[in-house]
Design a protein around this motif. Structure first.
Motif, mmCIF file in Angstrom:
data_model
loop_
_atom_site.group_PDB
_atom_site.id
_atom_site.type_symbol
_atom_site.label_atom_id
_atom_site.label_comp_id
_atom_site.label_asym_id
_atom_site.label_seq_id
_atom_site.Cartn_x
_atom_site.Cartn_y
_atom_site.Cartn_z
ATOM 1 N N GLU A 1 0.861 -1.174 0.000
ATOM 2 C CA GLU A 1 0.000 0.000 0.000
ATOM 3 C C GLU A 1 0.897 1.222 0.000
ATOM 4 O OE1 GLU A 1 -3.166 2.505 2.752
ATOM 5 O OE2 GLU A 1 -2.301 0.642 3.508
ATOM 6 N N ILE A 2 0.833 1.975 -1.067
ATOM 7 C CA ILE A 2 1.682 3.165 -1.175
ATOM 8 C C ILE A 2 0.809 4.375 -1.434
ATOM 9 C CG2 ILE A 2 2.150 2.776 -3.641
ATOM 10 C CD1 ILE A 2 5.028 3.937 -2.993
ATOM 11 N N VAL A 3 1.149 5.480 -0.793
ATOM 12 C CA VAL A 3 0.373 6.709 -0.873
ATOM 13 C C VAL A 3 1.306 7.844 -1.279
ATOM 14 C CG1 VAL A 3 -1.110 8.323 0.393
ATOM 15 C CG2 VAL A 3 -1.151 5.883 0.966
ATOM 16 N N HIS A 4 0.844 8.678 -2.192
ATOM 17 C CA HIS A 4 1.660 9.837 -2.558
ATOM 18 C C HIS A 4 1.615 10.872 -1.440
ATOM 19 C CE1 HIS A 4 2.798 13.580 -4.760
ATOM 20 N NE2 HIS A 4 3.713 12.746 -5.226
ATOM 21 N N HIS A 5 2.709 11.573 -1.256
ATOM 22 C CA HIS A 5 2.796 12.484 -0.109
ATOM 23 C C HIS A 5 1.729 13.577 -0.133
ATOM 24 C CE1 HIS A 5 4.527 15.508 -2.654
ATOM 25 N NE2 HIS A 5 5.146 16.183 -1.695
ATOM 26 N N SER A 6 1.289 14.000 -1.325
ATOM 27 C CA SER A 6 0.245 15.030 -1.378
ATOM 28 C C SER A 6 -1.065 14.505 -0.817
ATOM 29 C CB SER A 6 0.044 15.508 -2.824
ATOM 30 O OG SER A 6 -0.406 14.436 -3.648
ATOM 31 N N VAL A 7 -1.361 13.238 -1.092
ATOM 32 C CA VAL A 7 -2.575 12.615 -0.565
ATOM 33 C C VAL A 7 -2.448 12.431 0.940
ATOM 34 C CG1 VAL A 7 -4.054 10.565 -0.660
ATOM 35 C CG2 VAL A 7 -3.022 11.459 -2.761
ATOM 36 N N TYR A 8 -1.266 11.997 1.384
ATOM 37 C CA TYR A 8 -1.077 11.760 2.819
ATOM 38 C C TYR A 8 -1.142 13.073 3.598
ATOM 39 C CZ TYR A 8 0.534 9.316 6.978
ATOM 40 O OH TYR A 8 0.606 8.768 8.230
ATOM 41 N N LEU A 9 -0.553 14.116 3.041
ATOM 42 C CA LEU A 9 -0.618 15.418 3.700
ATOM 43 C C LEU A 9 -2.059 15.916 3.781
ATOM 44 C CD1 LEU A 9 2.506 17.112 2.087
ATOM 45 C CD2 LEU A 9 2.228 16.527 4.507
ATOM 46 N N ASP A 10 -2.814 15.701 2.718
ATOM 47 C CA ASP A 10 -4.221 16.109 2.735
ATOM 48 C C ASP A 10 -4.991 15.351 3.818
ATOM 49 O OD1 ASP A 10 -6.548 17.504 1.660
ATOM 50 O OD2 ASP A 10 -7.153 15.550 0.881
ATOM 51 N N ARG A 11 -4.672 14.061 3.993
ATOM 52 C CA ARG A 11 -5.316 13.285 5.057
ATOM 53 C C ARG A 11 -4.948 13.825 6.439
ATOM 54 N NH1 ARG A 11 -4.080 7.066 3.031
ATOM 55 N NH2 ARG A 11 -5.267 7.153 1.060
ATOM 56 N N LEU A 12 -3.685 14.160 6.613
ATOM 57 C CA LEU A 12 -3.250 14.705 7.909
ATOM 58 C C LEU A 12 -3.944 16.031 8.209
ATOM 59 C CD1 LEU A 12 0.602 13.982 7.795
ATOM 60 C CD2 LEU A 12 -1.147 12.705 9.054
ATOM 61 N N LEU A 13 -4.117 16.853 7.178
ATOM 62 C CA LEU A 13 -4.797 18.130 7.363
ATOM 63 C C LEU A 13 -6.277 17.926 7.673
ATOM 64 C CD1 LEU A 13 -3.102 20.033 4.412
ATOM 65 C CD2 LEU A 13 -2.900 20.660 6.823
ATOM 66 N N SER A 14 -6.905 17.001 6.931
ATOM 67 C CA SER A 14 -8.337 16.759 7.115
ATOM 68 C C SER A 14 -8.635 16.188 8.494
ATOM 69 C CB SER A 14 -8.855 15.801 6.028
ATOM 70 O OG SER A 14 -8.672 16.348 4.748
ATOM 71 N N SER A 15 -7.718 15.338 8.988
ATOM 72 C CA SER A 15 -7.940 14.709 10.293
ATOM 73 C C SER A 15 -7.565 15.622 11.455
ATOM 74 C CB SER A 15 -7.133 13.409 10.390
ATOM 75 O OG SER A 15 -5.737 13.686 10.369
ATOM 76 N N GLY A 16 -6.887 16.733 11.152
ATOM 77 C CA GLY A 16 -6.463 17.642 12.208
ATOM 78 C C GLY A 16 -5.128 17.298 12.824
ATOM 79 N N ARG A 17 -4.491 16.243 12.352
ATOM 80 C CA ARG A 17 -3.186 15.882 12.911
ATOM 81 C C ARG A 17 -2.118 16.905 12.525
ATOM 82 N NH1 ARG A 17 -1.595 9.635 12.272
ATOM 83 N NH2 ARG A 17 0.047 10.407 13.685
ATOM 84 N N LEU A 18 -2.222 17.421 11.318
ATOM 85 C CA LEU A 18 -1.290 18.460 10.881
ATOM 86 C C LEU A 18 -2.025 19.796 10.928
ATOM 87 C CD1 LEU A 18 1.438 19.333 9.703
ATOM 88 C CD2 LEU A 18 0.518 18.865 7.415
ATOM 89 N N ARG A 19 -1.500 20.705 11.731
ATOM 90 C CA ARG A 19 -2.120 22.010 11.882
ATOM 91 C C ARG A 19 -1.181 23.095 11.363
ATOM 92 N NH1 ARG A 19 -4.550 21.424 18.038
ATOM 93 N NH2 ARG A 19 -5.549 19.398 17.723
ATOM 94 N N LEU A 20 -1.788 24.109 10.773
ATOM 95 C CA LEU A 20 -1.015 25.184 10.163
ATOM 96 C C LEU A 20 -1.330 26.503 10.847
ATOM 97 C CD1 LEU A 20 -1.628 24.250 6.408
ATOM 98 C CD2 LEU A 20 0.204 23.443 7.906
ATOM 99 N N ALA A 21 -0.325 27.360 10.934
ATOM 100 C CA ALA A 21 -0.488 28.691 11.502
ATOM 101 C C ALA A 21 -0.176 29.727 10.438
ATOM 102 C CB ALA A 21 0.430 28.871 12.702
ATOM 103 N N ALA A 22 -1.003 30.764 10.372
ATOM 104 C CA ALA A 22 -0.847 31.779 9.324
ATOM 105 C C ALA A 22 0.146 32.866 9.696
ATOM 106 C CB ALA A 22 -2.205 32.395 9.013
ATOM 107 N N ASP A 23 0.660 32.887 10.921
ATOM 108 C CA ASP A 23 1.543 33.962 11.381
ATOM 109 C C ASP A 23 2.797 34.056 10.523
ATOM 110 O OD1 ASP A 23 -0.308 34.231 13.348
ATOM 111 O OD2 ASP A 23 0.870 33.203 14.899
ATOM 112 N N GLY A 24 3.008 35.227 9.955
ATOM 113 C CA GLY A 24 4.237 35.486 9.211
ATOM 114 C C GLY A 24 4.309 34.843 7.842
ATOM 115 N N VAL A 25 3.246 34.186 7.390
ATOM 116 C CA VAL A 25 3.257 33.541 6.072
ATOM 117 C C VAL A 25 2.737 34.532 5.041
ATOM 118 C CG1 VAL A 25 2.384 31.641 4.684
ATOM 119 C CG2 VAL A 25 2.928 31.284 7.103
#
Length: 703
Positions: free
Chosen positions: A546-570
């Motif tokens: 089972e192999i997943v492309h990193h763009s798909v995996y990152l999208d899953r992390l974002l959707s699940s809330g495991r990966l959170r982003l901050a807008a400060d300074g971006v």
């Protein structure tokens, strides 16, 4: 009495020898085509019947792929369906009125009345469609079309068949009275009735009626020799289409002593490959989509497929329509088989120039564009296999990459010991699978990060590896890498035609992954080429992963809330995303990379003209990364021009090859770093990593 339907037709019984004689000639010519098919190798399997039948409905009857060019699609749809529906009238004629008798029986003839009205309508649709087809050929003249006498003959025959049928009906109505449902023919008959005498109407009807039947017979005889044969073969070509993943090349058995490696002659092709040739509509959509052709290279996927068909036609030369029996062959010494010298003719430099074989970037744009599902790329790679493995005939620039893969496990030929150099300086540990296995902590691994050669050895792509690892760490994902045990997946070697090197590399990787039990875990990679070959091709060598492309995996992390982003300074930025061919066209991944980008603070997405499944290649696939472009303009320059035309200040990519090619393209266009008006290029992981909030810095959630 059935024949009473045609009581006004002089010498009506002559219809039967004329039509059925033409049908016999059609069948004999088709049988001769099949004799060439018989010398080809095995091809498409016969399973998955429901899926295959649905494909016929979708691609042959509804013709969904045609509608990428709506005007041409409506024209073709009108001609095709009009001609099909008008065959009801022809079938009625050649069965002595049986069709009309059957359809007139229920509902007191209402059904036949409806059919007659429908035939009048579609006759006009066909004639208008043919008029537009002629306009395209003589006035607008799209560059992708093949302009030949054959096409004009076919259009003339179809137009003649339809026009004579409609006009013959009009003359018959004018002379003998109304026919229920034939309202257009009746409208034409009105002026005729007052302008012509009964004798003239009789003559006109007879001439037009027999002209219609003569053209039908001529069409049947001519069709097997014409490119318009696709109206018959396309149904079979679509039914027997490739159902395995588009990114999966045919397997090769290198151990067979009698094996011919790759494709050299007609006999090496499968019968489905020959069917592709006979099904080509010469529409030129593959030619228009091909990045090599668009940038001035000699590769033209349309003429390649036409060349295969021409070779098959040539192989039939001298073969009689009716095969001689054994007694005739023995008595007169006749040999009506296909000449061996024609079967032994090489495809390279006959159907396709040698240089064109190596211009292919294996992007699959031609296959995506083809409305009748012809497979161009598999054949081109098959030709490369033969050139490399049997003739050792290939561009010398590829030698270093092939040696590097075979000796050092990467196309750059760099030491394996430097595979983990990208991890230096990271504020967190990047463990190897071997280290965790030694410590008895293998079960801790949530995902295996397959780094790939580019991210391990190319300095620009090392930044992508660091960014993706940063995202994984910020999301609290327990991951590991193979490190020095990782080797090139073999994708470049396989697309270059060197399946020998590919199988060495792939078999070693399969053994390593199986040894660590990675078939039970998720593998993530940022390289679409690694993603494709591990997911779609390693199964041929016993590797089910089972192999997943990193763009798909990152999208899953974002959707699940495991990966959170901050807008400060971006900073706010406009971003245009370049779809990698092996991710989008080969594996259908379009939405997830865009969803991940949309989650990045400050990103406003601007699409290029060619995006999604219609994306334009960066120019690096199929081994072209390690070859110079000496003909035409550079493919990456064309794609860079398209990216710059969006006005975006950042080009987002999701492939290490695309990163290298578009980075160079921006530099060559004077828009790279350090220029007056620079445009940056970044992988999706980099755009997310710059705003990723590390898990250890997040505030605890209050219950």
């Amino acid at each position: 009495m059935l024949f009473a339907t045609f009581e006004h037709v002089p010498a009506y019984p002559l219809v039967f020898p004329l039509f059925y004689g033409a049908a016999i000639v059609f069948a004999l010519v088709m049988a001769r085509h099949l004799r060439v098919f018989a010398v080809a190798g095995p091809s498409a399997p016969f399973g998955s019947v429901p899926r295959r039948l649905w494909g016929v409905i979708e691609y042959a009857l509804i013709q969904t792929k045609m509608f990428k060019d709506p005007r041409a699609a409506l024209m073709h749809w009108g001609i095709f369906w009009g001609f099909v529906l008008l065959t009801i009238g022809t079938a009625n004629i050649v069965t002595g009125g049986l069709v009309q008798a059957v359809l007139s029986w229920p509902l007191d003839g209402l059904l036949w009345t409806i059919v007659s009205a429908l035939q009048n309508v579609v006759a006009m649709i066909v004639l208008v469609s043919i008029g537009y087809a002629l306009f395209r050929r003589f006035v607008s003249r799209p560059a992708r079309l093949t302009y030949s006498t054959d096409a004009l003959i076919i259009l003339g025959l179809i137009g003649g068949v339809v026009a004579t049928e409609l006009l013959a009906q009009a003359f018959e109505i004018a002379r003998y009275g109304e026919q229920p449902g034939a309202f257009i023919a009746s409208a034409i008959a009105g002026p005729l009735n007052g302008a012509l005498s009964p004798a003239a109407l009789d003559t006109g009807f007879a001439v037009l009626w027999w002209a219609h039947i003569g053209l039908v017979a001529l069409f049947l005889v001519y069709l097997p020799f014409s490119k318009h044969l696709h109206i018959v073969t396309s149904f079979f070509n679509i039914y027997f289409r490739k159902l395995t993943p588009r990114g999966e090349l045919p397997a090769m058995d290198l151990e067979r002593e009698d094996a011919t490696f790759g494709l050299r002659t007609l006999q090496d092709l499968g019968w489905k490959d020959l069917l592709d040739g006979f099904t080509c509509t010469e529409c030129g959509r593959c030619q228009e989509a091909c990045p090599a052709w668009a940038t001035g290279k000699p590769l033209n996927p349309k003429t390649f497929i036409m060349g295969v068909r021409d070779m098959a036609h040539e192989a039939e030369a001298g073969v009689p329509l009716i095969p001689n029996g054994a007694a005739v062959r023995e008595t007169y010494g006749l040999d009506d088989g296909i000449r061996p010298d024609l079967l032994a003719k090489p495809i390279v430099d006959t159907a396709i120039p040698y240089d064109a074989v190596w211009d292919c970037v294996t992007c699959g744009a031609c296959v995506e564009a083809c409305p009748v599902l012809i497979e161009h790329v598999d054949k081109i790679v098959g030709l490369r296999r033969n050139l490399v493995l049997e003739e050792s005939r290939f561009p010398q620039e590829l030698t270093a990459a092939m040696r590097g893969m075979e000796a050092a496990g990467n196309p750059w030929g760099l030491p394996r010991s430097t595979r983990t150099d990208w991890t230096r300086g990271l504020p967190f540990e990047v463990p190897t699978v071997a280290e965790l296995a030694t410590a008895g902590r293998l079960d801790e691994i949530e995902v295996l990060y397959w780094v790939g050669c580019a991210a391990a050895f190319d300095e620009r792509n090392r930044k992508v590896a660091r960014a993706f690892a940063t995202c994984l760490d910020a999301a609290g994902v327990r991951f590991a890498i193979l490190g020095q045990e990782e080797s090139c997946t073999g994708d470049p070697a396989r697309r270059m035609g060197n399946d020998y090197v590919y199988q060495i590399l792939a078999s070693g990787n399969v053994e390593t992954l199986n040894r660590y039990g990675m078939g039970e875990r998720t593998i993530v990679t940022a390289c679409p080429h690694c993603f494709n070959v591990i997911g779609n091709e390693y199964g041929q060598l016993g590797g089910a992963f089972e192999i997943v492309h990193h763009s798909v995996y990152l999208d899953r992390l974002l959707s699940s809330g495991r990966l959170r982003l901050a807008a400060d300074g971006v900073p706010a930025r406009s971003v245009t995303y370049h779809d990698p061919c092996y991710l989008t066209r080969y594996n259908g991944i379009q939405a997830e990379p865009r969803d991940a980008l949309a989650s990045a603070p400050g990103v406003a997405l601007v699409e290029m003209d060619r995006h999604g499944r219609n994306t334009f290649c960066c120019g690096a696939g199929g081994g072209r990364m390690w070859m110079e472009e000496t003909r035409g303009t550079r493919i990456n320059h064309e794609r860079t021009r398209e990216a710059l035309s969006t006005g975006a200040d950042t080009v987002a990519v999701a492939c290490p090859y695309c990163m290298i090619m578009l980075k160079d393209g921006l530099a060559d266009a004077g828009r790279g770093p350090g220029t007056d008006d620079p445009v940056s290029i970044a992988d999706i992981a980099e755009l997310l990593a710059e705003s990723a909030v590390p898990a250890k810095r997040r505030l605890p959630v209050l219950q």
